[in-house]
Scaffold this motif. Structure first.
Motif, PDB file in Angstrom:
ATOM      1  N   ASN A  66       0.848  -1.259  -0.138  1.00  0.00           N
ATOM      2  CA  ASN A  66       0.066   0.054  -0.159  1.00  0.00           C
ATOM      3  C   ASN A  66       0.946   1.256  -0.118  1.00  0.00           C
ATOM      4  O   ASN A  66       1.673   1.494   0.723  1.00  0.00           O
ATOM      5  CB  ASN A  66      -0.850  -0.195   1.089  1.00  0.00           C
ATOM      6  CG  ASN A  66      -2.012  -1.127   1.325  1.00  0.00           C
ATOM      7  OD1 ASN A  66      -2.568  -1.449   0.298  1.00  0.00           O
ATOM      8  ND2 ASN A  66      -1.921  -1.801   2.097  1.00  0.00           N
ATOM      9  N   VAL A  68       1.481   5.536  -0.648  1.00  0.00           N
ATOM     10  CA  VAL A  68       0.904   6.835  -0.719  1.00  0.00           C
ATOM     11  C   VAL A  68       2.002   7.744  -1.523  1.00  0.00           C
ATOM     12  O   VAL A  68       2.988   8.031  -0.660  1.00  0.00           O
ATOM     13  CB  VAL A  68       0.537   7.495   0.621  1.00  0.00           C
ATOM     14  CG1 VAL A  68      -0.276   8.685   0.412  1.00  0.00           C
ATOM     15  CG2 VAL A  68      -0.722   6.423   1.012  1.00  0.00           C
ATOM     16  N   THR A 107      -6.307   6.681  -7.509  1.00  0.00           N
ATOM     17  CA  THR A 107      -5.942   5.420  -6.960  1.00  0.00           C
ATOM     18  C   THR A 107      -5.858   4.221  -7.950  1.00  0.00           C
ATOM     19  O   THR A 107      -6.638   4.187  -8.884  1.00  0.00           O
ATOM     20  CB  THR A 107      -7.223   5.034  -5.971  1.00  0.00           C
ATOM     21  OG1 THR A 107      -7.561   6.217  -5.023  1.00  0.00           O
ATOM     22  CG2 THR A 107      -6.684   4.064  -5.325  1.00  0.00           C
ATOM     23  N   GLU A 208      -1.453  -1.264  -4.204  1.00  0.00           N
ATOM     24  CA  GLU A 208      -2.488  -0.323  -4.100  1.00  0.00           C
ATOM     25  C   GLU A 208      -1.871   0.922  -4.003  1.00  0.00           C
ATOM     26  O   GLU A 208      -1.023   1.339  -3.000  1.00  0.00           O
ATOM     27  CB  GLU A 208      -3.302  -0.534  -2.768  1.00  0.00           C
ATOM     28  CG  GLU A 208      -4.098  -2.058  -3.084  1.00  0.00           C
ATOM     29  CD  GLU A 208      -5.104  -2.059  -4.021  1.00  0.00           C
ATOM     30  OE1 GLU A 208      -5.598  -0.788  -4.403  1.00  0.00           O
ATOM     31  OE2 GLU A 208      -5.771  -2.925  -4.248  1.00  0.00           O
ATOM     32  N   ARG A 210      -1.903   5.314  -4.063  1.00  0.00           N
ATOM     33  CA  ARG A 210      -2.467   6.533  -4.247  1.00  0.00           C
ATOM     34  C   ARG A 210      -1.700   7.606  -4.401  1.00  0.00           C
ATOM     35  O   ARG A 210      -0.773   8.028  -3.622  1.00  0.00           O
ATOM     36  CB  ARG A 210      -3.234   6.648  -2.887  1.00  0.00           C
ATOM     37  CG  ARG A 210      -4.022   8.040  -2.624  1.00  0.00           C
ATOM     38  CD  ARG A 210      -4.849   8.175  -1.401  1.00  0.00           C
ATOM     39  NE  ARG A 210      -5.555   9.657  -1.417  1.00  0.00           N
ATOM     40  CZ  ARG A 210      -4.827  10.576  -0.757  1.00  0.00           C
ATOM     41  NH1 ARG A 210      -3.812  10.350  -0.282  1.00  0.00           N
ATOM     42  NH2 ARG A 210      -5.746  11.877  -0.565  1.00  0.00           N
ATOM     43  N   TYR A 212      -1.159  11.722  -5.452  1.00  0.00           N
ATOM     44  CA  TYR A 212      -1.771  13.078  -5.450  1.00  0.00           C
ATOM     45  C   TYR A 212      -1.047  14.211  -5.562  1.00  0.00           C
ATOM     46  O   TYR A 212       0.278  14.048  -5.475  1.00  0.00           O
ATOM     47  CB  TYR A 212      -2.756  13.053  -4.113  1.00  0.00           C
ATOM     48  CG  TYR A 212      -1.985  13.108  -3.063  1.00  0.00           C
ATOM     49  CD1 TYR A 212      -1.819  14.471  -2.477  1.00  0.00           C
ATOM     50  CD2 TYR A 212      -1.687  12.176  -2.245  1.00  0.00           C
ATOM     51  CE1 TYR A 212      -1.071  14.497  -1.263  1.00  0.00           C
ATOM     52  CE2 TYR A 212      -0.683  12.257  -1.199  1.00  0.00           C
ATOM     53  CZ  TYR A 212      -0.359  13.469  -0.521  1.00  0.00           C
ATOM     54  OH  TYR A 212       0.328  13.453   0.488  1.00  0.00           O
TER      55      TYR A 212
END
Length: 311
Positions: A66, A68, A107, A208, A210, A212
């Motif tokens: 995961n 970010v 995502t 996964e 994400r 931004y």
């Protein structure tokens, strides 16, 4: 001879216990080492050890990460991500994009071959040094071995049932063997499906991501005291509208729930109301007739009384 066989049994039991304990110990070590949470640290994908290979199977590990990733330019980072995924031999399984007053991003669910998992993570880290990551590994070796053992046992039962069906001479026996065979074959397909699922997830790791970009200085949850007068008025207006909409929705929901009861009440109440109204009307007419009769009788009595008085 008997004494010799008794002396051999404990040693054979010890050897069997040692053989059965080796895979369990390997699986226990894998369970302790598989889940890892790291940030800006090297990732190690653990291959099968020599003991595992000697035992006749490879360790089955499923890796999931995961991530970010904050970026300065989302459009450029998105292009670079797609190029990196293509060069790594991976593919994007799912993608969703969102944009609001605070940020713009997307995502991604990425599937990558297990041997390219670490290199893809390193490439993503080069794109964004402030990347936050959480990597976990799940050891499914024990489940995989158990599934294969169950599959072999079910296939042996299937073979026996097929042999019994060939030798069956009665319809009842043939029907019973056919029912049992269908149950065994269904269990075999379920086990094979689970094995295929594990093989696919072992062969391809999941990421996964994400990603931004901050598009404004104002955070998503800003301090209400720092809002301007117009912003506070607009916020209060929106809150009032939301409350009004919620009240109207509640009324509509109540009416929808009460509608069947109202229909049943009308079906029962209207005939009763019509009947009572008709009866009251009849009673009123009867009362008027009685009053008229009483008035006529009183008039006759008054006339009689007047004639008597005149005489």
């Amino acid at each position: 001879m008997v004494a010799t066989s008794d002396a051999i049994k404990p040693e054979s039991a010890k050897s069997l216990d040692a053989k059965s304990a080796a895979p369990a110990a390997a699986a226990g070590k894998a369970d302790e080492l598989a889940p890892t949470e790291v940030k800006n640290a090297p990732i190690t994908v653990m291959p099968a050890t020599g003991n595992d290979e000697a035992a006749g199977f490879n360790r089955k590990l499923i890796y999931r990460a995961n991530l970010v990733m904050p970026v300065e330019d989302y459009s450029k980072a998105q292009t670079a991500l797609r190029d990196l995924v293509a060069l790594s031999g991976a593919y994007i399984l799912q993608f969703s994009e969102n944009a609001n007053t605070g940020e713009r991003g997307g995502t991604y669910t990425i599937k990558v071959a297990a041997n390219g998992f670490v290199s893809l993570l390193d490439g993503l880290e080069k794109m964004s040094p402030s990347l936050q990551r959480n990597v976990q590994g799940q050891d499914v070796t024990e489940e995989y071995v158990d599934l294969n053992s169950r599959l072999k046992a079910k296939q042996m039962v299937e073979t026996r049932l097929l042999g019994f069906m060939e030798k069956a001479s009665k319809t009842d026996e043939l029907l019973a063997f056919s029912n049992e065979l269908s149950k065994v074959q269904e269990a075999i397909e379920q086990i094979k499906g689970r094995i295929r699922y594990l093989d696919q997830n072992v062969s391809f790791s999941t990421i996964e991501l994400r990603m931004y970009q901050q598009t404004g200085n104002k955070p998503l949850l800003s301090d209400p005291n720092k809002l301007t007068l117009m912003e506070r008025i607009q916020k209060a207006w929106n809150s009032s509208l939301n409350v009004l909409v919620a009240v109207m929705q509640g009324i509509l929901v109540f009416l929808a729930a009460a509608f069947p009861i109202l229909v049943i009440g009308l079906l029962i109440g209207v005939p009763i109301w019509v009947f009572r109204r008709k009866r009251n009307k009849q009673l009123h007419e009867m009362r008027l007739q009685l009053k008229e009769q009483n008035a006529s009788l009183n008039a006759l009595e008054d006339e009689k009384q007047g004639t008597k008085d005149a005489e």
